[in-house]
Design a protein around this motif. Structure first.
Motif, mmCIF file in Angstrom:
data_model
loop_
_atom_site.group_PDB
_atom_site.id
_atom_site.type_symbol
_atom_site.label_atom_id
_atom_site.label_comp_id
_atom_site.label_asym_id
_atom_site.label_seq_id
_atom_site.Cartn_x
_atom_site.Cartn_y
_atom_site.Cartn_z
ATOM 1 N N GLY A 140 0.801 -1.213 0.000
ATOM 2 C CA GLY A 140 0.000 0.000 0.000
ATOM 3 C C GLY A 140 0.839 1.271 0.000
ATOM 4 N N ARG A 141 2.131 1.171 0.288
ATOM 5 C CA ARG A 141 2.999 2.350 0.306
ATOM 6 C C ARG A 141 3.605 2.636 -1.071
ATOM 7 N N ILE A 142 3.283 1.803 -2.025
ATOM 8 C CA ILE A 142 3.867 1.938 -3.375
ATOM 9 C C ILE A 142 2.797 2.449 -4.333
ATOM 10 N N CYS A 143 3.165 3.460 -5.128
ATOM 11 C CA CYS A 143 2.281 3.959 -6.197
ATOM 12 C C CYS A 143 3.022 3.807 -7.523
ATOM 13 N N ILE A 144 2.449 3.046 -8.424
ATOM 14 C CA ILE A 144 3.033 2.836 -9.755
ATOM 15 C C ILE A 144 2.438 3.869 -10.696
ATOM 16 N N GLU A 145 3.300 4.672 -11.302
ATOM 17 C CA GLU A 145 2.840 5.737 -12.196
ATOM 18 C C GLU A 145 2.953 5.290 -13.650
ATOM 19 N N VAL A 146 1.805 5.355 -14.352
ATOM 20 C CA VAL A 146 1.724 4.958 -15.758
ATOM 21 C C VAL A 146 1.466 6.210 -16.591
ATOM 22 N N LEU A 147 2.300 6.443 -17.583
ATOM 23 C CA LEU A 147 2.094 7.612 -18.440
ATOM 24 C C LEU A 147 0.767 7.513 -19.185
ATOM 25 N N GLU A 148 0.061 8.649 -19.236
ATOM 26 C CA GLU A 148 -1.207 8.675 -19.979
ATOM 27 C C GLU A 148 -0.969 8.336 -21.455
ATOM 28 N N THR A 149 0.158 8.773 -22.011
ATOM 29 C CA THR A 149 0.435 8.504 -23.424
ATOM 30 C C THR A 149 0.711 7.033 -23.682
ATOM 31 N N THR A 150 1.089 6.286 -22.638
ATOM 32 C CA THR A 150 1.285 4.843 -22.802
ATOM 33 C C THR A 150 -0.015 4.169 -23.208
ATOM 34 N N LYS B 270 -1.841 12.501 -11.871
ATOM 35 C CA LYS B 270 -0.824 13.535 -11.658
ATOM 36 C C LYS B 270 -1.016 14.586 -12.739
ATOM 37 N N LEU B 271 -1.408 15.767 -12.315
ATOM 38 C CA LEU B 271 -1.599 16.852 -13.270
ATOM 39 C C LEU B 271 -0.255 17.242 -13.874
ATOM 40 N N ASP B 272 -0.186 17.275 -15.193
ATOM 41 C CA ASP B 272 1.069 17.567 -15.865
ATOM 42 C C ASP B 272 1.552 18.981 -15.545
ATOM 43 N N ARG B 273 2.875 19.153 -15.521
ATOM 44 C CA ARG B 273 3.479 20.432 -15.177
ATOM 45 C C ARG B 273 3.050 21.535 -16.134
ATOM 46 N N SER B 274 2.690 21.183 -17.377
ATOM 47 C CA SER B 274 2.259 22.203 -18.333
ATOM 48 C C SER B 274 0.960 22.870 -17.886
ATOM 49 N N MET B 275 0.069 22.118 -17.218
ATOM 50 C CA MET B 275 -1.172 22.697 -16.708
ATOM 51 C C MET B 275 -0.903 23.596 -15.505
ATOM 52 N N ILE B 276 0.035 23.175 -14.656
ATOM 53 C CA ILE B 276 0.348 23.964 -13.464
ATOM 54 C C ILE B 276 1.052 25.261 -13.858
ATOM 55 N N ALA B 277 1.895 25.213 -14.883
ATOM 56 C CA ALA B 277 2.645 26.399 -15.288
ATOM 57 C C ALA B 277 1.736 27.518 -15.779
ATOM 58 N N ARG B 278 0.499 27.209 -16.231
ATOM 59 C CA ARG B 278 -0.405 28.232 -16.775
ATOM 60 C C ARG B 278 -1.417 28.731 -15.747
ATOM 61 N N LEU B 279 -1.314 28.249 -14.522
ATOM 62 C CA LEU B 279 -2.321 28.610 -13.517
ATOM 63 C C LEU B 279 -2.419 30.123 -13.304
ATOM 64 N N GLU B 280 -1.302 30.804 -13.223
ATOM 65 C CA GLU B 280 -1.314 32.224 -12.869
ATOM 66 C C GLU B 280 -1.755 33.109 -14.031
ATOM 67 N N GLN B 281 -1.509 32.681 -15.270
ATOM 68 C CA GLN B 281 -1.794 33.547 -16.414
ATOM 69 C C GLN B 281 -3.067 33.186 -17.163
ATOM 70 N N VAL C 101 -5.196 13.511 -6.241
ATOM 71 C CA VAL C 101 -4.587 14.323 -7.295
ATOM 72 C C VAL C 101 -3.231 14.795 -6.796
ATOM 73 N N VAL C 102 -2.219 14.658 -7.637
ATOM 74 C CA VAL C 102 -0.893 15.194 -7.344
ATOM 75 C C VAL C 102 -0.589 16.220 -8.423
ATOM 76 N N ALA C 103 -0.322 17.452 -8.034
ATOM 77 C CA ALA C 103 0.057 18.497 -8.978
ATOM 78 C C ALA C 103 1.572 18.565 -9.018
ATOM 79 N N GLU C 104 2.153 18.243 -10.184
ATOM 80 C CA GLU C 104 3.611 18.259 -10.293
ATOM 81 C C GLU C 104 4.065 19.518 -11.025
#
Length: 609
Positions: free
Chosen positions: A452-462, A509-520, A542-545
């Motif tokens: 339960g302490r392990i999270c396997i991350e799978v790319l959406e593009t996969t 995991k929200l992609d960094r490109s979405m987080i980078a546009r939050l302010e503008q 949800v994890v915002a990276e």
């Protein structure tokens, strides 16, 4: 009985010469080979019985005639006036070797006749000369030899041509390029090479079957044969790759025209069982003199141009340039170094903390692979993962990353942080391995770690690039182990929201490109808030990276985002640096000033791994 009584009534005794002549006559008459005696005008004077049997004509019927009148097939028979004028030349080479010709019998059947000619003289005068000819039916031998020669021709053709398409193969190509006249054409800059790769050929095989794939290859071969000039060589060099060596009497400009002809010829649709197959191709081109002085170098340069054509979106032709050459050498160096890195275990992981916004507590971290390159230093994933994927090394790197991440989690337990979680990235290559869940389970048990302490991350593009059913099956197997699964780089695919419903994941995991546009970008803020709210309804975390500023952190806090990570919290760092960072943060009276954190800096990350 007196001597006189003995001689009375008996035949005269034979001389030795008479006895020899009689013996010679019996030998010649009994010979299996046909024997013909002619005068110098080629008129037949005598033949033995074997010759009569060979041709089907009797001595009486042949006597006084010239053989050309009746033993040669009509289509090979000289004009009558030429036959009448023929006379043997005593100095002719005819008398020094065997002759093989196709003759005809009286019944019309033909046979191969091996003849030997001898000039003999019974006296000193020219009129005493005769020509003796031996004849032997060698049809069986000739047929056998012709069959063997045909077999040799067939074997040579098979050794130099592709079975499916009939085009020249690599062996024929090598011989062609090594020919002196071709080397001379290369030296004069009058030769070019087109390396042709069928776009998405695997899709044709997978969707329509190998029969359609073979028909596609034959279609390409026919197109190349139509386009090829009389001095060109069309080849299939393997799989779905073809090559056209082009004679360029007018210089390199003609190579562009030939490539255009190829693309137009391949653009003609192919019908396969009532289905239309549209064939696209990418072409790399190199003309002699473009940095290449041999045929092999031309092919290597054209391969580099083909790589660039495919990278730019396929369906086009790219000429080789010096810049492409440098890029190719860099790729070759990277491939060599990567293979050595895997064999020598030059990889390590850095750990990036993840912060729970609800209580400002570090709940876990993500393991990110790094390459300790002997000359270039520490390399982020963006510098080598795509190359590793192309070389088939990605699964090996993933397994090494998994092992190091689990070892790090065990070390964090021993350092007094038993509640932290660990996120581990996996590729499509490792998800396709049916043994992966079992190996992960064994690795967890051997270290005494709770799944339960392990999270396997799978790319959406996969999910988009591979088979959705295979990914769902892999996710299901992982969840049965008790590990959590997150959809990484969410928002970069074409149907992100649909994946939330299709795959039973525990987090996105929200992609960094979405987080980078939050302010503008106000619209982007609305989308992010909506995704967070939807995930809450679906009981997904949800994890915002990529969080880098206090403003982004504040916006995500107001949107009730559960977890954040990024340079605004801490950079990825080695295990010992992370432990020191955690202790410093715990000792601080308030939230740590992450800009002054003691984490070791690394190059800006590309795709998180």
């Amino acid at each position: 009985m007196t001597h006189r009584d003995t001689d009375h009534g008996t035949a005269p005794a034979l001389t030795c010469a008479d006895a020899g002549a009689a013996l010679f006559h019996r030998i010649v008459a009994g010979a299996h080979d046909g024997i013909v005696v002619q005068d110098m005008d080629a008129r037949i004077e005598w033949v033995n019985p074997a010759c009569e049997r060979l041709y089907g004509w009797t001595l009486a019927e042949m006597h006084g005639r010239k053989p050309q009148e009746f033993v040669l097939p009509p289509e090979a028979r000289p004009p009558a006036e030429d036959i009448a004028r023929f006379r043997y030349d005593p100095d002719s080479a005819l008398f020094r070797r065997y002759q093989l010709g196709r003759h005809i019998r009286r019944d019309g059947t033909t046979f191969w006749n091996q003849q030997g000619f001898a000039l003999i003289a019974s006296g000193p005068d020219p009129c005493d000369r005769r020509v003796v000819i031996t004849c032997r039916d060698v049809t069986d031998q000739v047929s056998t030899e012709m069959a063997l020669r045909q077999v040799q021709v067939d074997l040579r053709h098979a050794a130099h041509h592709d079975d499916l398409t009939g085009l020249a193969n690599r062996k024929r190509l090598a011989e062609y390029l090594d020919a002196p006249d071709i080397r001379a054409e290369i030296a004069r800059g009058r030769l070019g090479v087109l390396v042709i790769d069928i776009d998405k050929f695997k899709d044709i095989n997978d969707t329509l079957g190998h029969g359609a794939g073979d028909r596609t290859l034959a279609h390409v071969a026919h197109a190349l044969a139509r386009v090829a000039g009389p001095r060109d060589l069309a080849c299939r060099t393997g799989g779905d790759e073809f090559l056209l060596v082009c004679a360029l009497p007018d210089g390199a400009v003609a190579l562009d025209a030939r490539a255009g002809d190829v693309l137009r010829a391949l653009g003609q649709p192919l019908m396969w069982r009532d289905q239309t197959i549209r064939i696209g191709a990418s072409i790399g081109a190199c003309a002699a003199g473009d940095g290449a002085t041999t045929g092999e170098e031309m092919i290597q340069c054209a391969d580099a141009a083909l790589y660039d054509a495919k990278a730019r979106g396929r369906g086009r032709m790219i000429h080789y340039t010096a810049n492409l050459g440098r890029a190719q050498r860099a790729r070759q160096t990277l491939a060599r170094d990567l293979r050595e890195a895997v064999s020598r275990d030059q990889f390590t992981i850095h750990l990036q903390p993840q912060l729970s916004l609800a209580d400002d507590r570090i709940g876990g971290c993500e393991a990110l692979i790094r390459w300790n390159h002997p000359q270039r230093g520490l390399l982020a994933p963006a510098a080598f993962l795509d190359a590793a994927d192309g070389l088939g090394l990605l699964a090996d790197i993933d397994y090494r990353s998994m092992t190091m991440a689990l070892d790090a989690l065990r070390a964090l337990d021993e350092a007094g942080y038993p509640d932290l979680t660990m996120s581990i990235n996996v590729s499509a290559a490792i998800l396709a391995d049916v043994n992966y869940p079992g190996l992960l389970d064994w690795a967890l048990q051997s270290r005494g770690l709770n799944p339960g302490r392990i999270c396997i991350e799978v790319l959406e593009t996969t999910i988009l690039d591979g088979s959705g059913a295979d990914v769902m099956s892999a996710v299901a197997r992982l969840k049965r182990l008790g590990v959590r699964v997150a959809l990484d780089d969410f928002g970069t695919g074409y149907a992100g929201l649909s994946h939330m419903a299709s795959f039973e994941v525990d987090a996105i995991k929200l992609d960094r490109s979405m987080i980078a546009r939050l302010e503008q970008d106000p619209r982007n803020r609305v989308i992010v808030r909506a995704i967070i709210r939807l995930c809450g309804l679906l009981r997904m975390s949800v994890v915002a990276e990529g969080v880098e500023t206090e403003a982004q952190r504040a916006m995500l806090r107001r949107a009730n985002c559960p977890v954040i990570q990024g340079y605004g919290l801490a950079r990825p760092m080695p295990l010992d640096a992370l432990i020191g960072w955690l202790r410093t943060r715990a000792a601080a009276p308030g939230p740590a000033d992450t800009a002054a954190a003691a984490a070791r800096p690394v190059p800006a990350p590309g795709r998180a791994r």
